[in-house]
Design a protein around this motif. Structure first.
Motif, PDB file in Angstrom:
ATOM      1  N   GLN A  31     -17.134 -39.811 -42.866  1.00  0.00           N
ATOM      2  CA  GLN A  31     -17.628 -40.366 -44.126  1.00  0.00           C
ATOM      3  C   GLN A  31     -17.358 -39.405 -45.282  1.00  0.00           C
ATOM      4  O   GLN A  31     -16.987 -39.829 -46.376  1.00  0.00           O
ATOM      5  CB  GLN A  31     -19.131 -40.671 -44.018  1.00  0.00           C
ATOM      6  N   GLU A  32     -17.546 -38.111 -45.041  1.00  0.00           N
ATOM      7  CA  GLU A  32     -17.267 -37.113 -46.074  1.00  0.00           C
ATOM      8  C   GLU A  32     -15.780 -37.137 -46.449  1.00  0.00           C
ATOM      9  O   GLU A  32     -15.424 -37.094 -47.627  1.00  0.00           O
ATOM     10  CB  GLU A  32     -17.657 -35.723 -45.576  1.00  0.00           C
ATOM     11  N   ALA A  33     -14.921 -37.218 -45.444  1.00  0.00           N
ATOM     12  CA  ALA A  33     -13.476 -37.260 -45.695  1.00  0.00           C
ATOM     13  C   ALA A  33     -13.099 -38.503 -46.489  1.00  0.00           C
ATOM     14  O   ALA A  33     -12.333 -38.433 -47.461  1.00  0.00           O
ATOM     15  CB  ALA A  33     -12.708 -37.216 -44.377  1.00  0.00           C
ATOM     16  N   MET A  34     -13.632 -39.643 -46.114  1.00  0.00           N
ATOM     17  CA  MET A  34     -13.300 -40.894 -46.807  1.00  0.00           C
ATOM     18  C   MET A  34     -13.820 -40.880 -48.246  1.00  0.00           C
ATOM     19  O   MET A  34     -13.187 -41.416 -49.150  1.00  0.00           O
ATOM     20  CB  MET A  34     -13.867 -42.105 -46.055  1.00  0.00           C
ATOM     21  N   ALA A  35     -14.965 -40.221 -48.465  1.00  0.00           N
ATOM     22  CA  ALA A  35     -15.512 -40.128 -49.821  1.00  0.00           C
ATOM     23  C   ALA A  35     -14.635 -39.259 -50.712  1.00  0.00           C
ATOM     24  O   ALA A  35     -14.596 -39.455 -51.933  1.00  0.00           O
ATOM     25  CB  ALA A  35     -16.934 -39.562 -49.777  1.00  0.00           C
ATOM     26  N   MET A  36     -13.907 -38.319 -50.114  1.00  0.00           N
ATOM     27  CA  MET A  36     -13.033 -37.437 -50.889  1.00  0.00           C
ATOM     28  C   MET A  36     -11.726 -38.109 -51.285  1.00  0.00           C
ATOM     29  O   MET A  36     -11.021 -37.621 -52.159  1.00  0.00           O
ATOM     30  CB  MET A  36     -12.728 -36.166 -50.092  1.00  0.00           C
ATOM     31  N   LEU A  37     -11.407 -39.200 -50.602  1.00  0.00           N
ATOM     32  CA  LEU A  37     -10.175 -39.907 -50.954  1.00  0.00           C
ATOM     33  C   LEU A  37     -10.379 -40.628 -52.270  1.00  0.00           C
ATOM     34  O   LEU A  37     -11.443 -41.131 -52.565  1.00  0.00           O
ATOM     35  CB  LEU A  37      -9.796 -40.916 -49.872  1.00  0.00           C
ATOM     36  N   GLY A  38      -9.377 -40.659 -53.034  1.00  0.00           N
ATOM     37  CA  GLY A  38      -9.442 -41.353 -54.310  1.00  0.00           C
ATOM     38  C   GLY A  38      -8.052 -41.729 -54.719  1.00  0.00           C
ATOM     39  O   GLY A  38      -7.127 -41.709 -53.920  1.00  0.00           O
ATOM     40  N   THR A  39      -7.897 -42.060 -55.962  1.00  0.00           N
ATOM     41  CA  THR A  39      -6.587 -42.385 -56.477  1.00  0.00           C
ATOM     42  C   THR A  39      -5.733 -41.130 -56.452  1.00  0.00           C
ATOM     43  O   THR A  39      -6.117 -40.115 -57.028  1.00  0.00           O
ATOM     44  CB  THR A  39      -6.690 -42.911 -57.918  1.00  0.00           C
ATOM     45  N   PRO A  40      -4.592 -41.185 -55.750  1.00  0.00           N
ATOM     46  CA  PRO A  40      -3.752 -39.984 -55.709  1.00  0.00           C
ATOM     47  C   PRO A  40      -3.281 -39.578 -57.096  1.00  0.00           C
ATOM     48  O   PRO A  40      -2.967 -40.412 -57.928  1.00  0.00           O
ATOM     49  CB  PRO A  40      -2.555 -40.415 -54.850  1.00  0.00           C
ATOM     50  N   ASP A  41      -3.283 -38.288 -57.337  1.00  0.00           N
ATOM     51  CA  ASP A  41      -2.772 -37.742 -58.574  1.00  0.00           C
ATOM     52  C   ASP A  41      -2.032 -36.454 -58.223  1.00  0.00           C
ATOM     53  O   ASP A  41      -2.190 -35.940 -57.120  1.00  0.00           O
ATOM     54  CB  ASP A  41      -3.909 -37.491 -59.578  1.00  0.00           C
TER      55      ASP A  41
END
Length: 125
Positions: A31-41
């Motif tokens: 869950q922590e890993a998935m929360a860190m994913l976002g729009t790549p920049d």
């Protein structure tokens, strides 16, 4: 035991508790890993590397738990996890290639612009 979706009835309560704790920890890290994913920049590479590290920890915990119990659910979860890891690795590789391809990633275009700006300022004054 292959194919059933339950723990081995011969496992002691301490082993069941240990497996439960490992899977809970794996779930929290996931869950922590998935929360860190976002729009790549372009500056997302360090964040994606941390996501990948967390997913590797999840994999270790899930692999360890799967040595105690074997189920179709665990196999499917590990397969999904491997897909997520591959996706993050691909995103990191794409972002790193983007940095290399960009002419603005090197100092030369910036130096050229500064020199041009200085020349223009000198000719105006």
């Amino acid at each position: 035991m292959a194919g059933d979706n339950s723990t081995d009835p011969e496992l002691p309560d301490a082993a069941v508790e240990h497996i439960s704790q490992m899977l809970t920890l794996a779930k929290n890290k996931h869950q922590e890993a998935m929360a860190m994913l976002g729009t790549p920049d372009p500056s997302a590479v360090p964040r994606l590397r941390e996501v990948l590290r967390l997913l590797e920890e999840v994999e270790l915990l899930a692999d360890d738990a799967s040595t105690y119990i074997e189920s179709d659910v665990m196999k499917a979860a590990l397969k999904d996890l491997h897909f997520q890891q591959a996706s993050v690795q691909m995103a990191i590789a794409q972002l790193e290639q983007l940095k290399v391809r960009s002419p603005w990633a090197t100092p030369w275009p910036w130096i050229t612009l500064i020199v041009l700006a200085l020349l223009i300022v000198q000719t105006i004054t």
